[in-house]
Write a protein that holds these residues in place. Structure first.
Motif, PDB file in Angstrom:
ATOM      1  N   GLU A 135       0.840  -1.208   0.000  1.00  0.00           N
ATOM      2  CA  GLU A 135       0.000   0.000   0.000  1.00  0.00           C
ATOM      3  C   GLU A 135       0.874   1.258   0.000  1.00  0.00           C
ATOM      4  O   GLU A 135       1.996   1.257   0.491  1.00  0.00           O
ATOM      5  N   VAL A 136       0.279   2.324  -0.511  1.00  0.00           N
ATOM      6  CA  VAL A 136       0.964   3.633  -0.529  1.00  0.00           C
ATOM      7  C   VAL A 136       0.007   4.676   0.029  1.00  0.00           C
ATOM      8  O   VAL A 136      -1.142   4.790  -0.418  1.00  0.00           O
ATOM      9  N   CYS A 137       0.506   5.452   1.003  1.00  0.00           N
ATOM     10  CA  CYS A 137      -0.277   6.585   1.554  1.00  0.00           C
ATOM     11  C   CYS A 137       0.286   7.872   0.949  1.00  0.00           C
ATOM     12  O   CYS A 137       1.473   8.175   1.094  1.00  0.00           O
ATOM     13  N   ILE A 138      -0.577   8.579   0.247  1.00  0.00           N
ATOM     14  CA  ILE A 138      -0.175   9.851  -0.370  1.00  0.00           C
ATOM     15  C   ILE A 138      -0.784  11.002   0.452  1.00  0.00           C
ATOM     16  O   ILE A 138      -2.002  11.061   0.628  1.00  0.00           O
ATOM     17  N   VAL A 139       0.088  11.897   0.971  1.00  0.00           N
ATOM     18  CA  VAL A 139      -0.351  13.037   1.788  1.00  0.00           C
ATOM     19  C   VAL A 139      -0.108  14.341   0.998  1.00  0.00           C
ATOM     20  O   VAL A 139       1.005  14.572   0.520  1.00  0.00           O
ATOM     21  N   LYS A 140      -1.147  15.124   0.858  1.00  0.00           N
ATOM     22  CA  LYS A 140      -1.049  16.410   0.172  1.00  0.00           C
ATOM     23  C   LYS A 140      -1.010  17.535   1.207  1.00  0.00           C
ATOM     24  O   LYS A 140      -1.874  17.608   2.075  1.00  0.00           O
ATOM     25  N   TYR A 141      -0.027  18.412   1.093  1.00  0.00           N
ATOM     26  CA  TYR A 141       0.142  19.507   2.062  1.00  0.00           C
ATOM     27  C   TYR A 141       0.546  20.785   1.321  1.00  0.00           C
ATOM     28  O   TYR A 141       0.873  20.760   0.133  1.00  0.00           O
ATOM     29  N   ALA A 142       0.529  21.858   2.051  1.00  0.00           N
ATOM     30  CA  ALA A 142       0.885  23.167   1.463  1.00  0.00           C
ATOM     31  C   ALA A 142       2.100  23.741   2.170  1.00  0.00           C
ATOM     32  O   ALA A 142       2.250  23.605   3.384  1.00  0.00           O
ATOM     33  N   LEU A 143       2.962  24.359   1.369  1.00  0.00           N
ATOM     34  CA  LEU A 143       4.127  25.064   1.926  1.00  0.00           C
ATOM     35  C   LEU A 143       3.817  26.569   1.963  1.00  0.00           C
ATOM     36  O   LEU A 143       4.128  27.310   1.040  1.00  0.00           O
ATOM     37  N   HIS A 144       3.168  27.012   3.019  1.00  0.00           N
ATOM     38  CA  HIS A 144       2.917  28.456   3.196  1.00  0.00           C
ATOM     39  C   HIS A 144       2.724  28.754   4.670  1.00  0.00           C
ATOM     40  O   HIS A 144       2.473  27.850   5.481  1.00  0.00           O
ATOM     41  N   LEU A 145       2.839  30.015   4.988  1.00  0.00           N
ATOM     42  CA  LEU A 145       2.745  30.461   6.377  1.00  0.00           C
ATOM     43  C   LEU A 145       1.342  30.205   6.910  1.00  0.00           C
ATOM     44  O   LEU A 145       0.350  30.399   6.205  1.00  0.00           O
ATOM     45  N   GLN A 146       1.265  29.761   8.168  1.00  0.00           N
ATOM     46  CA  GLN A 146      -0.032  29.505   8.800  1.00  0.00           C
ATOM     47  C   GLN A 146      -0.068  30.142  10.183  1.00  0.00           C
ATOM     48  O   GLN A 146       0.965  30.354  10.808  1.00  0.00           O
TER      49      GLN A 146
END
Length: 470
Positions: A135-146
């Motif tokens: 299995e493969v877990c794909i995580v989508k994230y953002a590179l910006h200030l929070q």
């Protein structure tokens, strides 16, 4: 060269031009803008370090920390995934098993995995975590200030947008402050220099000429100051010369008044001796005219001496009935006509009103009219004099009318005859005439609330004086 040095102010060793001064403050303005940029860069660098924000790679660091837990978990749950990230779990063949990817994200995420591409477009990226059983877990994230506080992330736009707005606001605010500060400083410096010009101008206008003009450190202002220095010296010399001429004139007038007094005393003495004798009626009347006019000349000389001594002639206002004015003017007309070898035709109705004026000014104005009437009229035809009441525009006036029978007024006379120093046509025989006669009459009439009129009529000239009755 000596005159040139005296006519210019002592300049300061260091002078600047207006262009140089303006350039100096322009440079200051630009340097301040550079400092503003440095300040804003510092804000941009330090802003994310505050406790209010999370770093741009915070989500990426959280994924790295939980990578092993995600790889070993039987089922990947949302509590293993960092906040504000999405994920999907795929089998070895690329079939989507579970997660919170939107439908349109499922296929692109697996395709990026197969192509080993981490960028998801814009500020978004993928992390790939291999699990057991392929299995493969794909995580989508953002590179910006929070924001560190999730409630702020939920209710406010992204932190980077807030940072951009804050930076732009500070830039505009600091730019305006810089413009206002530099312009006000420049205006204050320039105003301080211009105040010297204003002080010099005021002193020259007030004829306060005994002062030294202070030099400025601006070249153009010093050029103007040089002109003011020349103007001041020229004005001072002119006033001194005028004062000297005035003093000479007063001395000459005083000497003339004194010289006139002696023959006048002789004339008075002989006339008084004649008056004591028994004379024919005509001779006795002439003697009375001589004494009366001698007294009038003495009054004029006394008034002249008072003016020369620095005093002024106070007006002695008296009330005269119309009949008293008529009697006074008729008497003066008879004396003047006798001296001119002519005669006067009198007319006029009985008057009821009166005027308030200075007796000497009334006599002076009337004598000016008579002198012109006899000078430019026909002595054989005499003059016509009338004193009557006249109503104009609801106001009552005492009208004094003198009509001679001569050449009358020329076209130019009709325009300028009552102006000061107008002496009429060059063809007139009296070259010593100073052109003050009707001007004096006009001023006297205006002071009484009246006016002067003159015209040509029936082969001669008519002058009418209207005095407001009071």
């Amino acid at each position: 060269m000596g005159d040139r040095v005296q006519m210019e102010i002592k300049r300061k060793k260091r002078e600047v031009t207006l262009a140089g001064l303006f350039t100096r403050y322009t440079v200051i303005f630009c340097v301040n803008i550079l400092l503003i940029f440095v300040i804003l860069i510092g804000v941009i660098c330090l802003f994310p370090l505050s406790s209010l924000f999370l770093p741009a790679n915070y989500a990426e660091e959280q994924i790295d920390e939980k990578r092993d837990a995600i790889a070993e978990a039987d089922v990947v749950t949302s509590d293993l995934i960092p906040n504000r990230c999405s994920y999907g779990v795929y089998d070895a063949d690329g079939w989507y098993l579970y997660g919170n990817f939107a439908d349109e994200e499922k296929e692109p995420a697996w395709k990026h995995y197969e192509e080993e591409r981490s960028s998801a477009g814009g500020a978004f990226y993928y992390q790939y975590i291999r699990r057991k059983d392929g299995e493969v877990c794909i995580v989508k994230y953002a590179l910006h200030l929070q924001f560190a506080n999730e409630k702020l992330n939920d209710h406010l736009p992204n932190a980077e947008g807030i940072l951009i707005v804050v930076v732009l606001f500070l830039f505009v605010l600091l730019l305006l402050a810089n413009a206002v500060l530099v312009s006000r400083t420049f205006a204050k410096v320039l105003k301080k220099r211009l105040q010297k010009l204003e002080r010099v101008t005021k002193k020259i206008a007030d004829q306060e000429l005994d002062f030294e003009i202070e030099a400025s450190d601006i070249r153009e202002i010093n050029t103007v100051m040089d002109s003011f220095e020349k103007m001041k010296r020229a004005l001072k010399e002119s006033l001194e010369q005028q004062w000297k001429l005035e003093q000479q004139k007063q001395e000459q007038m005083a000497a003339l008044a004194h010289d006139i007094k002696t023959p006048l005393t002789v004339i008075r003495g002989h006339a008084e001796l004649l008056a004591e004798e028994t004379l024919p009626d005509e001779a006795g009347e002439s003697t009375a005219y001589i004494l009366s006019n001698v007294q009038q000349i003495e009054d004029y000389l006394a008034a002249m001496r008072q003016v020369l001594d620095g005093g002024s002639l106070p007006e002695q206002q008296e009330r005269f009935s119309g009949e008293e004015v008529k009697e006074l003017l008729f008497d003066i007309a008879r004396q003047t006509a006798a001296a001119q070898g002519s005669f006067v035709l009198f007319s006029g109705e009985k008057t009821k009103g009166g005027v308030i004026c200075d007796r000497q000014l009334l006599i002076r104005a009337f004598e000016n009219i008579l002198s012109n009437a006899f000078a430019y009229g026909d002595t054989e035809k005499g003059i016509r004099l009338s004193v009557a009441e006249n109503c104009r525009e609801g106001e009552q006036f005492l009208k004094i009318s003198v009509h001679n029978f001569g050449r009358g007024f020329s076209k130019r006379d009709l325009i300028y005859a009552d102006q000061e120093f107008y002496s009429g046509d060059e063809s007139r025989h009296d070259s010593t005439h100073q052109g003050l006669g009707l001007a004096i009459v006009r001023k006297f009439a205006a002071a009484q609330g009246g006016y002067l009129e003159y015209r040509n009529e029936a082969g001669g000239a008519v002058v009418e004086v209207y005095l407001r009755e009071k």
